[in-house]
Scaffold this active site. Structure first.
Site, PDB file in Angstrom:
ATOM      1  N   THR A   1      37.872 -40.074  16.651  1.00 63.40           N
ATOM      2  CA  THR A   1      39.247 -40.362  17.052  1.00 63.40           C
ATOM      3  C   THR A   1      39.249 -41.146  18.368  1.00 63.40           C
ATOM      4  O   THR A   1      38.267 -41.095  19.120  1.00 63.40           O
ATOM      5  CB  THR A   1      40.074 -39.063  17.168  1.00 63.40           C
ATOM      6  OG1 THR A   1      39.434 -38.195  18.084  1.00 63.40           O
ATOM      7  CG2 THR A   1      40.203 -38.385  15.806  1.00 63.40           C
TER       8      THR A   1
ATOM      9  N   THR B   1      40.729 -41.326  21.667  1.00 65.39           N
ATOM     10  CA  THR B   1      40.473 -40.814  23.015  1.00 65.39           C
ATOM     11  C   THR B   1      39.110 -40.146  23.090  1.00 65.39           C
ATOM     12  O   THR B   1      38.372 -40.315  24.068  1.00 65.39           O
ATOM     13  CB  THR B   1      41.587 -39.832  23.435  1.00 65.39           C
ATOM     14  OG1 THR B   1      42.838 -40.525  23.390  1.00 65.39           O
ATOM     15  CG2 THR B   1      41.362 -39.280  24.828  1.00 65.39           C
ATOM     16  N   CYS B   2      38.771 -39.400  22.062  1.00 68.29           N
ATOM     17  CA  CYS B   2      37.497 -38.680  22.024  1.00 68.29           C
ATOM     18  C   CYS B   2      36.319 -39.646  22.061  1.00 68.29           C
ATOM     19  O   CYS B   2      35.327 -39.403  22.748  1.00 68.29           O
ATOM     20  CB  CYS B   2      37.422 -37.811  20.769  1.00 68.29           C
ATOM     21  SG  CYS B   2      38.847 -36.726  20.540  1.00 68.29           S
ATOM     22  N   SER B   3      36.422 -40.735  21.317  1.00 67.81           N
ATOM     23  CA  SER B   3      35.323 -41.698  21.185  1.00 67.81           C
ATOM     24  C   SER B   3      35.269 -42.715  22.315  1.00 67.81           C
ATOM     25  O   SER B   3      34.208 -43.247  22.619  1.00 67.81           O
ATOM     26  CB  SER B   3      35.439 -42.446  19.861  1.00 67.81           C
ATOM     27  OG  SER B   3      35.305 -41.567  18.777  1.00 67.81           O
TER      28      SER B   3
ATOM     29  N   LEU C   1      33.863 -38.188  25.102  1.00 69.81           N
ATOM     30  CA  LEU C   1      32.431 -38.056  24.788  1.00 69.81           C
ATOM     31  C   LEU C   1      31.582 -39.031  25.604  1.00 69.81           C
ATOM     32  O   LEU C   1      30.610 -38.612  26.245  1.00 69.81           O
ATOM     33  CB  LEU C   1      32.188 -38.214  23.287  1.00 69.81           C
ATOM     34  CG  LEU C   1      30.733 -38.106  22.831  1.00 69.81           C
ATOM     35  CD1 LEU C   1      30.108 -36.774  23.221  1.00 69.81           C
ATOM     36  CD2 LEU C   1      30.644 -38.319  21.319  1.00 69.81           C
TER      37      LEU C   1
END
EC number: 1.11.1.27
Length: 182
Positions: free
Chosen positions: A53, A55-57, A61
């Site tokens: 996703t 924001t996560c990527s 992370l």
């Protein structure tokens, strides 16, 4: 969760590379427990709504990965990224992101996430049950500090990000180190 609470004892179904398996997909199942990950370590655990996703990527992370050495210098032994995704998805996401330092933990059934009070519905995005975004500093399986995005709710219209960012945890650890040195 809050400081001083012990993490719940959960078993995670993981897939690990094992060349003895052979073939084009040399992975085997390996059960890992909360204790396997956190016993005897000071670690960061951060959880997010889903692998791959935006924001996560893009931020979360990679931010933890890129700051691994800075976290180590502040007494962190390991950094774990958890999501309510299966091991296949988490492993492929880590591979696609070129992750070498952060260890991904699949909470495929959401059991750990439920037991720490962070399981939310994201049906509005077609995700189903997922994790609310949070991060924690864990010392030998006990929460030292907890960082949770504001507004936890089912089908939240936004994806708040800031409280659980690597920058927030770095600032906390730097302040704690200064306080200990004083």
């Amino acid at each position: 969760m809050q400081a001083g609470q012990k993490l719940p004892d959960v078993t995670f179904r993981t897939r690990v590379r094992d060349e003895a398996v052979g073939g084009p997909n040399p992975y085997r199942w390996q059960d890992m427990t909360t204790a396997d990950y956190f016993a005897g370590k000071r670690a960061i655990l951060f959880s997010l709504p889903g692998a791959f996703t935006p924001t996560c990527s893009t931020y979360q992370l990679p931010g933890f990965e890129n700051n691994f050495a800075a976290f180590q210098a502040l007494g962190v032994d390991a950094i774990y990224c958890m999501s309510v995704n299966d091991s296949f998805v988490m492993n492929q996401w880590a591979k696609a992101q070129g992750i070498e330092n952060v260890i991904v933990i699949p909470d495929g059934s959401g059991e750990f996430t439920r037991r720490v009070g962070m399981l939310v519905r994201k049906d509005n995005l077609g995700f189903g049950l997922r994790s609310w975004r949070y991060a924690a500093i864990i010392d030998n399986g006990v929460v030292e500090a907890w960082f949770e995005e504001p507004g936890i709710a089912d089908n939240h219209g936004e994806d708040p990000y800031g409280e659980s960012s690597p920058e927030t945890l770095l600032a906390y650890l730097e302040d704690a180190a200064k306080g200990a040195a004083a």
